[in-house]
Design an enzyme around this catalytic site. Structure first.
Site, PDB file in Angstrom:
ATOM      1  N   ARG A  15      -5.477  34.239  42.300  1.00 51.99           N
ATOM      2  CA  ARG A  15      -6.189  33.044  41.828  1.00 51.99           C
ATOM      3  C   ARG A  15      -6.936  33.338  40.520  1.00 51.99           C
ATOM      4  NH1 ARG A  15     -11.106  31.492  40.084  1.00 51.99           N
ATOM      5  NH2 ARG A  15     -12.067  32.748  41.732  1.00 51.99           N
ATOM      6  N   ASP A  16      -8.015  34.073  40.605  1.00 49.01           N
ATOM      7  CA  ASP A  16      -8.838  34.370  39.426  1.00 49.01           C
ATOM      8  C   ASP A  16      -7.989  35.054  38.351  1.00 49.01           C
ATOM      9  OD1 ASP A  16     -10.758  35.175  37.629  1.00 49.01           O
ATOM     10  OD2 ASP A  16     -12.001  36.232  39.058  1.00 49.01           O
ATOM     11  N   HIS A 209     -16.618  42.510  36.222  1.00 49.81           N
ATOM     12  CA  HIS A 209     -15.570  42.563  35.205  1.00 49.81           C
ATOM     13  C   HIS A 209     -15.762  43.833  34.391  1.00 49.81           C
ATOM     14  CE1 HIS A 209     -14.219  38.068  35.084  1.00 49.81           C
ATOM     15  NE2 HIS A 209     -14.280  38.553  36.307  1.00 49.81           N
ATOM     16  N   CYS A 240      -9.837  38.985  30.037  1.00 51.36           N
ATOM     17  CA  CYS A 240     -11.121  38.305  29.856  1.00 51.36           C
ATOM     18  C   CYS A 240     -10.918  37.071  28.989  1.00 51.36           C
ATOM     19  CB  CYS A 240     -12.131  39.240  29.184  1.00 51.36           C
ATOM     20  SG  CYS A 240     -13.697  38.423  28.842  1.00 51.36           S
ATOM     21  N   ASN A 249     -11.335  41.129  35.229  1.00 52.49           N
ATOM     22  CA  ASN A 249     -11.559  41.568  36.602  1.00 52.49           C
ATOM     23  C   ASN A 249     -11.342  43.070  36.758  1.00 52.49           C
ATOM     24  OD1 ASN A 249     -12.012  39.021  38.021  1.00 52.49           O
ATOM     25  ND2 ASN A 249      -9.914  38.541  37.415  1.00 52.49           N
TER      26      ASN A 249
HETATM   27 MG    MG Z   1     -13.276  37.258  37.810  1.00 53.46          MG
END
Ligand code: MG
Length: 299
Positions: A15-16, A209, A240, A249
């Protein structure tokens, strides 16, 4: 305080990670990715998002992903839900858990969802209640906890009332996100001490992150404070969004390597993660940014 002996990883790559990749993966590849992740021993996997289809094209068809994956016993599958419509989609997809999300800072909140932090917070009590009434577990992502791309430094005093409000709603865990990767171990320790005066640290997770190379040091600070849940993305997927070309991440492989080296159990097979990194690097036709996977592939 002794370090925890066991840590939970929330894998946010599907997802992210994918929502911040330019290249859109076909639904079938997303399903394969999630099945490989669950086979690796990861116990919580965020499979997608039930936001408006045009908002994040990379995560359209999350219904099809939910229907296509092999549901492994003991694995918790979750997805991002912004509103009631998203909640009903998550229910139809038979997910046991959802996650709501908001920013600490107004300008990040407005730029992401066109509403202030207070407006966002006000929409969640009825949504969370409805989800809980339906038997779902609810997690929350809090962005810009340590720094904001528009407002700079963020103070613990800005974070705590939001965390308290989310706990009060019945959210079982709040993931504290260093959205732009600016924090450091001392700031992490100070924030956790401050939050710990009002909420149990058991209700908190950390989402670092690695934009400036401090993510693992920050994890250590979290471990020393007793936090036992960490978010990460296979291969550091997503990069990013605020610094093209930089890490985003924390890579799951790098996190697991450090934890296992310290004798902390995760239940995850690190070799399997390296294979998933290769699978994804082939799909994206570039080596994904995990220092551990890169070291393994070159030796
Ligand atoms: Mg993230």
């Amino acid at each position: 305080m002794p370090l925890p002996t066991q840590v939970q990883i929330v894998e946010v790559g599907p997802r992210d990670g994918l929502q911040n990749e330019k290249q859109i993966l076909p639904t079938e590849a997303r399903i394969q990715l999630i099945d490989k992740l669950s086979a690796s021993g990861l116990q919580t996997i965020e499979i997608g998002s039930f936001v408006r289809l045009d908002k994040i094209p990379a995560l359209a068809n999350t219904e099809d992903v939910a229907a296509g994956i092999t549901r492994r016993a003991g694995v918790n599958y979750t997805a991002l839900v912004p509103n009631e419509k998203g909640l009903s989609r998550a229910l139809e997809a038979k997910l046991p858990e959802i996650a709501v999300f908001m920013s600490v800072t107004d300008s990040h909140s407005r730029s992401n969802t066109n509403r202030s932090t207070a407006e966002a917070l006000a929409t969640y009590p009825p949504l969370v209640k409805q989800a809980l009434d339906q038997g779902l577990r609810v997690r929350a992502y809090l962005s810009t906890v340590f720094g904001c791309p528009y407002e700079g430094e963020v103070k613990p005093e800005q974070v705590r009332p939001i965390v308290e409000a989310l706990v009060e709603m019945g959210v079982y865990q709040i993931s504290l996100g260093d959205t732009i990767g600016v924090t450091n171990p001392l700031a992490v320790q100070r924030l956790l001490e401050y939050l710990g005066e009002r909420v149990s640290l058991d209700t908190l997770a950390l989402h670092f992150h690695d934009t400036r190379g401090t993510a693992l040091a920050n994890v250590l600070a979290g471990l020393q404070m007793g936090v036992t849940t960490y978010d990460s993305a296979i291969g550091g997927l997503g990069g990013c969004p605020y610094a093209p070309g930089a890490s985003g991440n924390l890579a799951t492989e790098d996190l697991i390597y450090m934890l296992h080296g310290m004798g902390i159990e995760t239940g995850v097979n690190l070799d399997a993660l390296v294979e998933i990194n290769q699978f994804l690097s082939n799909l994206f036709q570039r080596q994904l940014m995990s220092k551990y996977s890169i070291s393994r592939l070159s030796t």
